[in-house]
Design a protein around this motif. Sequence first.
Motif, PDB file in Angstrom:
ATOM      1  N   VAL A   1      40.059  60.861  32.272  1.00 38.37           N
ATOM      2  CA  VAL A   1      40.735  59.822  33.033  1.00 38.37           C
ATOM      3  C   VAL A   1      39.716  58.758  33.421  1.00 38.37           C
ATOM      4  CG1 VAL A   1      42.191  59.327  35.018  1.00 38.37           C
ATOM      5  CG2 VAL A   1      42.309  61.582  33.928  1.00 38.37           C
ATOM      6  N   VAL A   2      40.035  57.502  33.107  1.00 37.51           N
ATOM      7  CA  VAL A   2      39.106  56.408  33.346  1.00 37.51           C
ATOM      8  C   VAL A   2      39.743  55.367  34.249  1.00 37.51           C
ATOM      9  CG1 VAL A   2      37.689  54.613  32.268  1.00 37.51           C
ATOM     10  CG2 VAL A   2      38.106  56.770  31.057  1.00 37.51           C
ATOM     11  N   GLN A   3      39.013  54.971  35.289  1.00 32.45           N
ATOM     12  CA  GLN A   3      39.458  53.904  36.188  1.00 32.45           C
ATOM     13  C   GLN A   3      38.388  52.818  36.230  1.00 32.45           C
ATOM     14  OE1 GLN A   3      39.572  54.691  40.409  1.00 32.45           O
ATOM     15  NE2 GLN A   3      41.262  53.259  40.716  1.00 32.45           N
ATOM     16  N   GLU A   4      38.792  51.578  35.957  1.00 28.00           N
ATOM     17  CA  GLU A   4      37.865  50.460  35.963  1.00 28.00           C
ATOM     18  C   GLU A   4      38.180  49.512  37.113  1.00 28.00           C
ATOM     19  OE1 GLU A   4      36.731  49.590  31.387  1.00 28.00           O
ATOM     20  OE2 GLU A   4      38.777  49.034  31.964  1.00 28.00           O
ATOM     21  N   SER A   5      37.171  49.002  37.762  1.00 30.79           N
ATOM     22  CA  SER A   5      37.371  47.986  38.790  1.00 30.79           C
ATOM     23  C   SER A   5      37.709  46.667  38.122  1.00 30.79           C
ATOM     24  CB  SER A   5      36.103  47.823  39.622  1.00 30.79           C
ATOM     25  OG  SER A   5      35.075  47.230  38.826  1.00 30.79           O
ATOM     26  N   ALA A   6      38.105  45.667  38.928  1.00 36.97           N
ATOM     27  CA  ALA A   6      38.411  44.342  38.380  1.00 36.97           C
ATOM     28  C   ALA A   6      37.210  43.761  37.668  1.00 36.97           C
ATOM     29  CB  ALA A   6      38.875  43.423  39.507  1.00 36.97           C
ATOM     30  N   ALA A   7      36.024  43.942  38.235  1.00 38.13           N
ATOM     31  CA  ALA A   7      34.806  43.423  37.611  1.00 38.13           C
ATOM     32  C   ALA A   7      34.524  44.115  36.289  1.00 38.13           C
ATOM     33  CB  ALA A   7      33.619  43.597  38.555  1.00 38.13           C
ATOM     34  N   ALA A   8      34.757  45.418  36.241  1.00 38.46           N
ATOM     35  CA  ALA A   8      34.512  46.159  35.003  1.00 38.46           C
ATOM     36  C   ALA A   8      35.475  45.730  33.908  1.00 38.46           C
ATOM     37  CB  ALA A   8      34.625  47.658  35.261  1.00 38.46           C
ATOM     38  N   LYS A   9      36.711  45.419  34.298  1.00 37.17           N
ATOM     39  CA  LYS A   9      37.691  44.972  33.311  1.00 37.17           C
ATOM     40  C   LYS A   9      37.287  43.634  32.687  1.00 37.17           C
ATOM     41  CE  LYS A   9      41.639  47.387  35.350  1.00 37.17           C
ATOM     42  NZ  LYS A   9      42.933  47.249  36.053  1.00 37.17           N
ATOM     43  N   LYS A  10      36.572  42.815  33.443  1.00 36.52           N
ATOM     44  CA  LYS A  10      36.103  41.537  32.912  1.00 36.52           C
ATOM     45  C   LYS A  10      34.962  41.723  31.911  1.00 36.52           C
ATOM     46  CE  LYS A  10      37.231  38.826  37.046  1.00 36.52           C
ATOM     47  NZ  LYS A  10      36.663  38.014  38.149  1.00 36.52           N
TER      48      LYS A  10
ATOM     49  N   ALA B   1      22.121  38.552  39.067  1.00 35.63           N
ATOM     50  CA  ALA B   1      22.371  39.035  37.706  1.00 35.63           C
ATOM     51  C   ALA B   1      22.413  40.554  37.668  1.00 35.63           C
ATOM     52  CB  ALA B   1      21.305  38.504  36.761  1.00 35.63           C
ATOM     53  N   LYS B   2      21.518  41.184  38.413  1.00 35.14           N
ATOM     54  CA  LYS B   2      21.487  42.651  38.475  1.00 35.14           C
ATOM     55  C   LYS B   2      22.768  43.186  39.086  1.00 35.14           C
ATOM     56  CE  LYS B   2      18.899  46.508  40.471  1.00 35.14           C
ATOM     57  NZ  LYS B   2      17.735  46.900  41.307  1.00 35.14           N
ATOM     58  N   GLU B   3      23.197  42.582  40.214  1.00 38.93           N
ATOM     59  CA  GLU B   3      24.404  43.038  40.887  1.00 38.93           C
ATOM     60  C   GLU B   3      25.642  42.815  40.027  1.00 38.93           C
ATOM     61  OE1 GLU B   3      24.931  44.708  43.839  1.00 38.93           O
ATOM     62  OE2 GLU B   3      22.778  45.005  43.560  1.00 38.93           O
ATOM     63  N   ALA B   4      25.706  41.662  39.358  1.00 43.85           N
ATOM     64  CA  ALA B   4      26.852  41.369  38.505  1.00 43.85           C
ATOM     65  C   ALA B   4      26.933  42.354  37.347  1.00 43.85           C
ATOM     66  CB  ALA B   4      26.765  39.946  37.974  1.00 43.85           C
ATOM     67  N   THR B   5      25.777  42.715  36.817  1.00 45.00           N
ATOM     68  CA  THR B   5      25.748  43.672  35.714  1.00 45.00           C
ATOM     69  C   THR B   5      26.211  45.046  36.179  1.00 45.00           C
ATOM     70  OG1 THR B   5      23.937  42.488  34.637  1.00 45.00           O
ATOM     71  CG2 THR B   5      24.276  44.778  33.998  1.00 45.00           C
ATOM     72  N   ILE B   6      25.723  45.472  37.334  1.00 40.17           N
ATOM     73  CA  ILE B   6      26.136  46.770  37.869  1.00 40.17           C
ATOM     74  C   ILE B   6      27.617  46.770  38.215  1.00 40.17           C
ATOM     75  CG2 ILE B   6      25.847  48.397  39.779  1.00 40.17           C
ATOM     76  CD1 ILE B   6      22.897  47.680  39.824  1.00 40.17           C
ATOM     77  N   ASP B   7      28.107  45.646  38.787  1.00 45.89           N
ATOM     78  CA  ASP B   7      29.532  45.539  39.120  1.00 45.89           C
ATOM     79  C   ASP B   7      30.401  45.710  37.878  1.00 45.89           C
ATOM     80  OD1 ASP B   7      29.033  45.162  41.784  1.00 45.89           O
ATOM     81  OD2 ASP B   7      29.241  42.973  41.719  1.00 45.89           O
ATOM     82  N   SER B   8      29.921  45.229  36.748  1.00 44.30           N
ATOM     83  CA  SER B   8      30.673  45.341  35.498  1.00 44.30           C
ATOM     84  C   SER B   8      30.735  46.780  35.007  1.00 44.30           C
ATOM     85  CB  SER B   8      30.058  44.458  34.417  1.00 44.30           C
ATOM     86  OG  SER B   8      28.820  44.985  33.959  1.00 44.30           O
ATOM     87  N   LEU B   9      29.896  47.653  35.587  1.00 44.97           N
ATOM     88  CA  LEU B   9      29.874  49.067  35.223  1.00 44.97           C
ATOM     89  C   LEU B   9      30.577  49.937  36.259  1.00 44.97           C
ATOM     90  CD1 LEU B   9      26.154  49.350  34.033  1.00 44.97           C
ATOM     91  CD2 LEU B   9      28.191  49.112  32.610  1.00 44.97           C
ATOM     92  N   ASP B  10      31.392  49.297  37.127  1.00 44.55           N
ATOM     93  CA  ASP B  10      32.096  50.038  38.164  1.00 44.55           C
ATOM     94  C   ASP B  10      33.277  50.779  37.545  1.00 44.55           C
ATOM     95  OD1 ASP B  10      33.055  51.067  40.502  1.00 44.55           O
ATOM     96  OD2 ASP B  10      33.655  49.144  41.384  1.00 44.55           O
ATOM     97  N   ILE B  11      32.965  51.868  36.896  1.00 39.74           N
ATOM     98  CA  ILE B  11      33.926  52.678  36.148  1.00 39.74           C
ATOM     99  C   ILE B  11      33.805  54.127  36.608  1.00 39.74           C
ATOM    100  CG2 ILE B  11      34.661  53.454  33.861  1.00 39.74           C
ATOM    101  CD1 ILE B  11      33.192  50.969  32.737  1.00 39.74           C
TER     102      ILE B  11
END
Length: 269
Positions: free
Chosen positions: A117-126, A142-152
């Motif tokens: 089961v996988v749940q992605e945040s809005a940032a990860a979906k982008k 840039a570091k925070e944005a990259t980590i936010d994209s991995l909010d899975i």
Amino acid sequence: MRTTVRRTVLTASAVTLALAVTACGSGDQDGGDGADAKAKGGGASDKPAAKALTAAELEKLVIATGDLKDHKVQKPGKDDVFEAEALSVDKAECEPVARVLSALPAGDPAASAQRLVVQESAAAKKGMPSMEELAEMTEEEAKEATIDSLDITKTMTSLWSYDSDGAERTLGTLREAGEKCAGGFAMTIDGEKQQVTKVAEEKLAVGDDAVAWTVGTKTDGEAVETKVAVFRQGTTLAGFSSFNIAAISRGEAFEQPTAVIDAQAAKLG
């Protein structure tokens, strides 16, 4: 970092419709003995032993995409799971914890079913920020944005079915193992050595009975926390091994996947 339950363990780490066994062996109020009660159909021996659900029944009861919002549910691939033979521990009493941490069956079930089961945040979906977007950010942004994209959050969800009182006994063994191994132990999974640093109990009120932990692991200096939960519904155990990629990257705590757990509990009835 491979974003699978398998990799996370390496880097750190139906309703049952069970026939209830009711004890009715005592004498009646008129002084009748146990034999009289049995003759009247009240003896425990008249009740058939609870039977395990079949694999086909579990497949109908395991969580599916339509059972909860904003989650994707799929059958795990070969890279998402381990073989039981790939696991070893330095303390035999800790093996039950290591098994459910690694999404392996607890005890010796008669049948099983499993989903990722996988749940992605809005940032990860982008998705990951583009090079142009990153170029306009400070290094920290840039570091925070990259980590936010991995909010899975990924949760390996398992159903295991047992005959008779097997599920109850297996859950009891898990609880005991968690208590004995709270301080940690060493394990090897698929050739990768890691140290379990803690097995911290959490409260979980679901099903007939349940155990839950935050399990800390460390491999080559990399620390990871995995949420582990197992609850019993009749003759079936439902197990969950869950991690969040962004939380791992930040070294932060995250919550048990309660939406997944509650949805599976509702489906079991």
